[in-house]
Scaffold this active site. Structure first.
Site, PDB file in Angstrom:
ATOM      1  N   GLY A   8      21.571-108.912   7.173  1.00 59.13           N
ATOM      2  CA  GLY A   8      22.225-108.118   6.137  1.00 59.13           C
ATOM      3  C   GLY A   8      22.977-106.949   6.738  1.00 59.13           C
ATOM      4  N   GLY A  10      24.948-104.698   5.726  1.00 61.29           N
ATOM      5  CA  GLY A  10      25.438-103.704   4.785  1.00 61.29           C
ATOM      6  C   GLY A  10      25.327-102.313   5.373  1.00 61.29           C
ATOM      7  N   ALA A  11      25.494-101.307   4.526  1.00 70.20           N
ATOM      8  CA  ALA A  11      25.534 -99.928   5.013  1.00 70.20           C
ATOM      9  C   ALA A  11      24.238 -99.532   5.712  1.00 70.20           C
ATOM     10  CB  ALA A  11      25.831 -98.981   3.852  1.00 70.20           C
ATOM     11  N   ASN A 101      16.446-103.294  -1.691  1.00 71.81           N
ATOM     12  CA  ASN A 101      16.272-102.420  -2.851  1.00 71.81           C
ATOM     13  C   ASN A 101      15.438-103.099  -3.923  1.00 71.81           C
ATOM     14  OD1 ASN A 101      17.628-100.072  -2.110  1.00 71.81           O
ATOM     15  ND2 ASN A 101      19.612-100.904  -2.704  1.00 71.81           N
ATOM     16  N   LYS A 182      10.407 -94.967  -4.726  1.00 69.71           N
ATOM     17  CA  LYS A 182      11.837 -95.131  -4.453  1.00 69.71           C
ATOM     18  C   LYS A 182      12.514 -95.823  -5.631  1.00 69.71           C
ATOM     19  CE  LYS A 182      15.261 -97.023  -1.265  1.00 69.71           C
ATOM     20  NZ  LYS A 182      15.538 -97.734   0.000  1.00 69.71           N
ATOM     21  N   GLU A 266      22.232-105.226  -8.130  1.00 65.77           N
ATOM     22  CA  GLU A 266      20.789-105.469  -8.042  1.00 65.77           C
ATOM     23  C   GLU A 266      20.062-104.966  -9.295  1.00 65.77           C
ATOM     24  OE1 GLU A 266      19.649-105.267  -3.407  1.00 65.77           O
ATOM     25  OE2 GLU A 266      20.759-103.511  -4.110  1.00 65.77           O
TER      26      GLU A 266
END
Length: 307
Positions: A8, A10-11, A101, A182, A266
């Protein structure tokens, strides 16, 4: 261990890769088929100080799975199972750390990889992807690591190199607690910023005060009900939420980015999780945001199909 493999790009996955590389760790990216045959550039990481650092990483593909020593999963929550299923040759001894997430995937991953050591990572570092292979580290944060199954308990030693790279990493036998905390923050910030197309910091403006309060109250009640024995006070949650909004003021949430660019979000693993676990608690604001964002996703999908 000689290499960490990131699934993954991603950022956050890229920022973690960059941080590991800067402390002398070798990093590889497990790439999808769409990357095959394309030039794999070095990762350009913009550090907290604003400096550009080129990070060398090795491209990996599913057929290389048998050589993976530790897999860090940063894919979108709805891609996790599909991405893991492609790694048919992943050794049963390889630890898999889920950094995705939201919540709601644990049992499915356990069923898919019953023999692998499974762990969960909860990371609050700020990251923003400016373009392919160009990411910005936007803020320091805490990282928690904990076991998802019995085999995962034997990998507590991974916190040492992660702490060196990320400035903080601690072990928690109750990693679900950190996941819930979170999730609670994300369940307020992400859908509101996506719905109104704003940055995180704009949620502190007076015009959003009522929406933030109503949504945070609903989220707090649901999360607290999941484990009343370890629930934080409502005041502590509100302070923590306000602090995250302040520290990430310039950031745009991943959900805001996804909705703005017509990508699937998501929402099912964040707001959807709140709705599934409400158990009689009224959550009208969560439901409204969920419905509106899902409708926007369906509309984008229809438009894309027509074109």
């Amino acid at each position: 261990m000689t290499e960490w493999t990131i699934l993954g790009a991603g950022a956050l996955g890229c920022v973690i890769a960059g941080q590991l590389h800067q402390t002398g760790e070798r990093v590889g990216f497990m790439l999808s088929e769409r990357h095959r045959g394309h030039f794999h550039p070095n990762l350009d990481l913009i550090t907290l100080s604003g400096r550009h650092q080129l990070i060398q990483s090795q491209p990996r593909f599913p057929e290389h799975a048998r050589k993976v020593e530790c897999l860090l999963v940063f894919t979108k929550a709805y891609h996790v199972l599909e991405a893991l299923q492609e790694l048919q040759h992943l050794p049963k001894s390889t630890p898999v750390i889920l950094f995705n997430n939201g919540m709601g995937l644990s049992e499915q991953v356990k069923a898919l990889l019953p023999d692998n050591p499974l762990l969960v990572g909860v990371c609050s570092h700020g990251a923003m992807k400016e373009q392919d292979w160009l990411v910005r580290h936007t803020g320091k944060g805490d990282t928690w690591l904990g076991p998802l199954n019995e085999a995962g308990k034997a990998w507590q030693h991974l916190i040492k190199p992660l702490a060196k790279a990320l400035n903080h990493c601690e072990w928690s036998d109750d990693i679900a607690l950190h996941q819930r905390r979170k999730l609670a923050v994300n369940a307020v910030i992400n859908p509101l910023t996506a719905q109104y197309n704003i940055s995180n910091g704009q949620l502190a403006e007076p015009r959003f005060k009522e929406a933030v309060e109503q949504l945070s109250d609903e989220v707090y009640q649901v999360i607290s009900n999941l484990d009343a024995s370890s629930a934080e006070s409502r005041e502590d949650f509100r302070r923590r939420l306000a602090q995250v909004i302040e520290l990430t003021a310039a950031n745009h949430s991943s959900m805001q980015q996804d909705v703005t660019h017509g990508r699937k979000s998501e929402i099912d693993y964040i707001t959807g999780y709140i709705l599934q676990h409400a158990e009689g608690i009224p959550v009208p604001v969560n439901q409204q945001l969920y419905d509106e964002i899902k409708n926007r996703e369906m509309h984008k999908t229809k438009l894309a199909a027509q074109n």
